[in-house]
Structure formats: structure tokens, C-alpha cells
Design a protein around this motif. Sequence first.
Motif, PDB file in Angstrom:
ATOM      1  N   PHE A  31      31.008  35.459  43.554  1.00 54.49           N
ATOM      2  CA  PHE A  31      32.163  35.798  42.441  1.00 54.49           C
ATOM      3  C   PHE A  31      32.172  36.731  41.647  1.00 54.49           C
ATOM      4  CE2 PHE A  31      31.760  31.173  43.679  1.00 54.49           C
ATOM      5  CZ  PHE A  31      33.155  30.507  43.856  1.00 54.49           C
ATOM      6  N   VAL A  32      33.422  37.395  41.277  1.00 48.81           N
ATOM      7  CA  VAL A  32      33.834  38.327  40.427  1.00 48.81           C
ATOM      8  C   VAL A  32      33.477  37.598  38.987  1.00 48.81           C
ATOM      9  CG1 VAL A  32      35.180  39.933  39.398  1.00 48.81           C
ATOM     10  CG2 VAL A  32      35.217  39.721  42.051  1.00 48.81           C
ATOM     11  N   HIS A  33      32.723  38.024  38.345  1.00 50.21           N
ATOM     12  CA  HIS A  33      32.592  37.110  36.858  1.00 50.21           C
ATOM     13  C   HIS A  33      33.697  37.793  35.894  1.00 50.21           C
ATOM     14  CE1 HIS A  33      31.222  35.308  33.401  1.00 50.21           C
ATOM     15  NE2 HIS A  33      30.730  36.541  32.830  1.00 50.21           N
ATOM     16  N   HIS A  34      34.483  36.655  35.412  1.00 56.36           N
ATOM     17  CA  HIS A  34      35.441  37.092  34.383  1.00 56.36           C
ATOM     18  C   HIS A  34      34.915  36.229  33.073  1.00 56.36           C
ATOM     19  CE1 HIS A  34      37.963  39.180  37.223  1.00 56.36           C
ATOM     20  NE2 HIS A  34      38.043  37.883  37.908  1.00 56.36           N
ATOM     21  N   ALA A  35      34.533  36.895  32.137  1.00 56.96           N
ATOM     22  CA  ALA A  35      33.900  36.381  31.049  1.00 56.96           C
ATOM     23  C   ALA A  35      34.892  35.492  30.071  1.00 56.96           C
ATOM     24  CB  ALA A  35      33.333  37.256  30.079  1.00 56.96           C
ATOM     25  N   ALA A 318      41.136  22.663  44.238  1.00 58.29           N
ATOM     26  CA  ALA A 318      42.230  23.640  44.921  1.00 58.29           C
ATOM     27  C   ALA A 318      42.425  24.950  44.040  1.00 58.29           C
ATOM     28  CB  ALA A 318      43.461  22.929  45.014  1.00 58.29           C
ATOM     29  N   GLU A 319      42.072  24.736  42.810  1.00 56.44           N
ATOM     30  CA  GLU A 319      42.320  26.160  42.251  1.00 56.44           C
ATOM     31  C   GLU A 319      41.146  27.152  42.228  1.00 56.44           C
ATOM     32  OE1 GLU A 319      43.109  25.850  37.796  1.00 56.44           O
ATOM     33  OE2 GLU A 319      44.939  24.644  38.291  1.00 56.44           O
ATOM     34  N   LEU A 320      39.840  26.737  42.755  1.00 53.11           N
ATOM     35  CA  LEU A 320      38.957  27.661  43.132  1.00 53.11           C
ATOM     36  C   LEU A 320      39.166  28.571  44.135  1.00 53.11           C
ATOM     37  CD1 LEU A 320      36.033  25.246  43.185  1.00 53.11           C
ATOM     38  CD2 LEU A 320      36.120  27.078  41.652  1.00 53.11           C
ATOM     39  N   THR A 321      40.431  28.373  44.885  1.00 50.35           N
ATOM     40  CA  THR A 321      40.799  29.389  45.769  1.00 50.35           C
ATOM     41  C   THR A 321      41.827  30.592  45.078  1.00 50.35           C
ATOM     42  OG1 THR A 321      43.022  28.117  46.226  1.00 50.35           O
ATOM     43  CG2 THR A 321      41.150  27.762  47.768  1.00 50.35           C
ATOM     44  N   ARG A 322      41.745  30.391  43.712  1.00 50.43           N
ATOM     45  CA  ARG A 322      42.387  31.627  42.943  1.00 50.43           C
ATOM     46  C   ARG A 322      41.343  32.455  42.440  1.00 50.43           C
ATOM     47  NH1 ARG A 322      46.636  28.289  39.052  1.00 50.43           N
ATOM     48  NH2 ARG A 322      48.047  27.661  40.483  1.00 50.43           N
ATOM     49  N   CYS A 323      40.036  32.113  42.697  1.00 52.66           N
ATOM     50  CA  CYS A 323      38.696  32.858  42.001  1.00 52.66           C
ATOM     51  C   CYS A 323      38.692  34.062  42.896  1.00 52.66           C
ATOM     52  CB  CYS A 323      37.701  32.088  41.989  1.00 52.66           C
ATOM     53  SG  CYS A 323      37.774  30.760  40.562  1.00 52.66           S
ATOM     54  N   THR A 347      40.862  40.280  44.141  1.00 50.90           N
ATOM     55  CA  THR A 347      41.679  40.390  43.293  1.00 50.90           C
ATOM     56  C   THR A 347      42.738  39.398  43.247  1.00 50.90           C
ATOM     57  OG1 THR A 347      43.165  42.027  44.540  1.00 50.90           O
ATOM     58  CG2 THR A 347      41.570  43.142  43.204  1.00 50.90           C
ATOM     59  N   ARG A 348      42.509  38.197  43.839  1.00 51.92           N
ATOM     60  CA  ARG A 348      43.644  37.139  44.094  1.00 51.92           C
ATOM     61  C   ARG A 348      44.109  36.635  42.706  1.00 51.92           C
ATOM     62  NH1 ARG A 348      40.825  32.837  47.869  1.00 51.92           N
ATOM     63  NH2 ARG A 348      38.806  32.749  46.611  1.00 51.92           N
ATOM     64  N   SER A 349      43.068  36.602  41.649  1.00 52.97           N
ATOM     65  CA  SER A 349      43.410  35.968  40.541  1.00 52.97           C
ATOM     66  C   SER A 349      44.370  36.436  39.743  1.00 52.97           C
ATOM     67  CB  SER A 349      42.133  35.906  39.588  1.00 52.97           C
ATOM     68  OG  SER A 349      41.928  37.334  39.180  1.00 52.97           O
ATOM     69  N   ARG A 350      44.829  37.879  40.098  1.00 59.46           N
ATOM     70  CA  ARG A 350      45.770  38.539  39.265  1.00 59.46           C
ATOM     71  C   ARG A 350      47.120  38.251  39.520  1.00 59.46           C
ATOM     72  NH1 ARG A 350      43.665  44.828  40.822  1.00 59.46           N
ATOM     73  NH2 ARG A 350      41.801  44.703  39.855  1.00 59.46           N
ATOM     74  N   SER A 351      47.459  37.503  40.994  1.00 53.62           N
ATOM     75  CA  SER A 351      48.782  37.199  41.161  1.00 53.62           C
ATOM     76  C   SER A 351      48.948  35.637  40.710  1.00 53.62           C
ATOM     77  CB  SER A 351      48.775  36.977  42.838  1.00 53.62           C
ATOM     78  OG  SER A 351      47.955  35.994  43.327  1.00 53.62           O
ATOM     79  N   HIS A 352      47.793  34.950  40.369  1.00 57.11           N
ATOM     80  CA  HIS A 352      48.015  33.549  39.920  1.00 57.11           C
ATOM     81  C   HIS A 352      48.040  33.274  38.312  1.00 57.11           C
ATOM     82  CE1 HIS A 352      47.928  31.782  43.816  1.00 57.11           C
ATOM     83  NE2 HIS A 352      46.709  32.464  44.176  1.00 57.11           N
ATOM     84  N   ARG A 353      47.969  34.437  37.422  1.00 57.37           N
ATOM     85  CA  ARG A 353      47.998  34.270  36.126  1.00 57.37           C
ATOM     86  C   ARG A 353      49.188  33.786  35.784  1.00 57.37           C
ATOM     87  NH1 ARG A 353      44.913  40.001  35.270  1.00 57.37           N
ATOM     88  NH2 ARG A 353      42.744  39.338  35.650  1.00 57.37           N
ATOM     89  N   GLY A 354      49.175  32.510  34.996  1.00 57.51           N
ATOM     90  CA  GLY A 354      50.322  32.035  34.431  1.00 57.51           C
ATOM     91  C   GLY A 354      51.280  31.288  35.289  1.00 57.51           C
TER      92      GLY A 354
END
Length: 363
Positions: A31-35, A318-323, A347-354
Motif C-alpha cells: 500500500f502507498v502510505h498516506h499519513a 468495498a472502499e479498500l478498492t480505492r486505496c 494513484t486511484r485514490s485521487r479519483s475518489h476524493r470527495g
Amino acid sequence: MIANRKDDHVRFAAEQQRRPDGHNQFDDVSFVHHALAGIDRTDVSLTTRFGGIEWPVPLYINAMTGGSAKTGLINRDLAIAAHETGVPIATGSMSAYFADDAVADTFSVMRRENPKGFIIANVNANATVDKARRAIDLLEADALQIHLNSIQETVMPEGDRAFSSWGPQIGRIVAGAGVPVIVKEVGFGLSRETLERLRELGVTVADVAGSGGTNFARIENDRRDRADYTFLNGWGQSTPACLLDAQGAGIPVLGSGGVRHPLDVVRALALGASAVGASGLFLTTVLDGGPPALIALISGWLDQLKALMTALGSRNPAELTRCDVLISDGLRDFCADRDIDIRRLATRSRSHRGGPEPIGGTR
């Protein structure tokens, strides 16, 4: 003879678990760690939905055994642990019951010890619709597994040698079972092409059950007078490889095979599994320490799973697929050969923010 085979399977499976091969392709997923991604633990739910099924947790005890006095005791202990922890559970292949209904109790003990739990009956792809219904009725099963094991049968001295009828028969069982049907491999993986074929046959859920865990080619080879199929020990695709290959196949998938700890569970969920099954470690745990040991292990896993989801900022499985995940080493090579785009995973978390919360059961 079937009872002896079932006891052999348990013995050799436990020996494999106690002498692991080493590298596991789950280790090629990080996982890319986002603090600042973390959320409140109270906002995390383990409930998962897929293919018309809802489970309170995304973890299940996968198919193992049954058909002999010894394996009946194992099924009893597994069912006790499932009852105490709330995890779904699958019985092993019920072919022994079809051959001799005197062993019925080695399977039905699961329902007796787990009266309200989610129980999955298990048959092979040669089973008739009538046999599938008998298996479901014996367990009052909530779902049915059909296992695919052509490589195991090939190595098994007394195994099947005709596989062309499997696809059409699966379609007939799906149409006549009356409960959800989950088609699974036994440790060699399901390719994207296989998943697409299963979807065409009407199957609504598949368990990719890849390599990395119990190796039934090795087990059946150990049962032979001469171990002359050793060259098949490395056959198949790993569970992470199958989950990556499954993306876009149009059918919800479960992940099992080679799962060692809660991080592997989270990795599988992040790669698209709706739930994750384990067998080998659960088997040795219950053999060594009985139901209390397995209850403690599963309870610990569920607690740690929720802790990891909290740190990753995932309110449900299901939200783990955004990580954001990184794919490395041999798994990266597999993706390149199968034309799987892994760059977007990082980089898929970028498209799911908000964005809106994902709806369970869409995978």
C-alpha cells in the motif's frame, strides 16, 4: 477408500502448512502510505455484499474436509469456531456422502453446531442437480460451492479423467440449485477467461482460489506409489494474480489461497475480492488447539482487519478498492504479460476524493 483419502488430504495439508514454501505473491502487493488517510474506527463496518449475498464480515472459513470419523470431528470444531465468531463457513467436498450416506453426520454436524450461521455446501462439477440439492438439504445450506480441480484429479490416482462436461453441468446446477452458487478452484486459480465463461453459464460469484496455499497437486502426488507428477507442483496462478486478472470480468469474486494474516486479507480486498477465505492456517490451528485456539485467531484477525481499514481510511471492505497499491516483482511481470494496467492502481485514490460511497455488491 474415500474416508482414507479424506484423512490423507488433511494429514498432507497440515504438513504443507507447517512447512511453507516461502515466497508468496501477496508480498508483491504493498500500500502507498498516506499519513492523513485515517478515519475513526467507529465509522468502519466489516459488512460486505456481493452477488445477492450479505455477510457481516469479509472473512470466511473455506472448504476443507468431511467424509470420515476424523474429519467429522474437524468439521465440528470448525463449525463451533464459525458460530462463535460469526464468519461464514464451507464444508469440504461432499462426494463421500453421495457414495455412502452413513457419513452424512460428518457434514451435517456443521449445521448442528452452527444453527444460524451462513453455511456453504460443496460439490464437484460432475454432480447432478439432484445431488447438489441433497447436499444443500443436508446442511440447510445458504449457498453452494462447486469446486473445479482438474489438476488435482489428473494427479489423483483414482481421479476423474473426463472434464468436457463440467461447463454445461455447472449451468444446470446453477439453474436448479435454489441457492446462490459459488464456483471455486482448489488452489490453481481462475483466469479471466474462465471467469467470463462462468458468467456466461449464469454463475454470479466465483472464488479465484489461487496458488500459494494448500497444493493439491503435491498432496495427490504424495499419495501415489511413485511421486511422478512433481513437475506440477508449481502449476497455476496466485490469488493476487487472479484478482488482478479478474478486473472487468463482470462477476463478483472472492479471494482465497495463500492467505496468512490480516494484511493478506486487506490486500485481497484492495485487489477486488468481496470477501477472503482461509483454510490451511485455520486447519492447523484447530488441530493443534481446538475451537478455542481458532476462535481466538479469527477474533484477532477481525479486530486487526478493522484496525487496518481504519488506518487506510476505508469505511467498508468495498472502499479498500480505492486505496493506492503498488505491484512488484513476479506479480508485476504477470500483469505485463496479461496486459493488465497496474499504473492506475498506484494513484486511484485521487479519483475518489470527495466522491460517493461505493455500493456493496457492485464488484
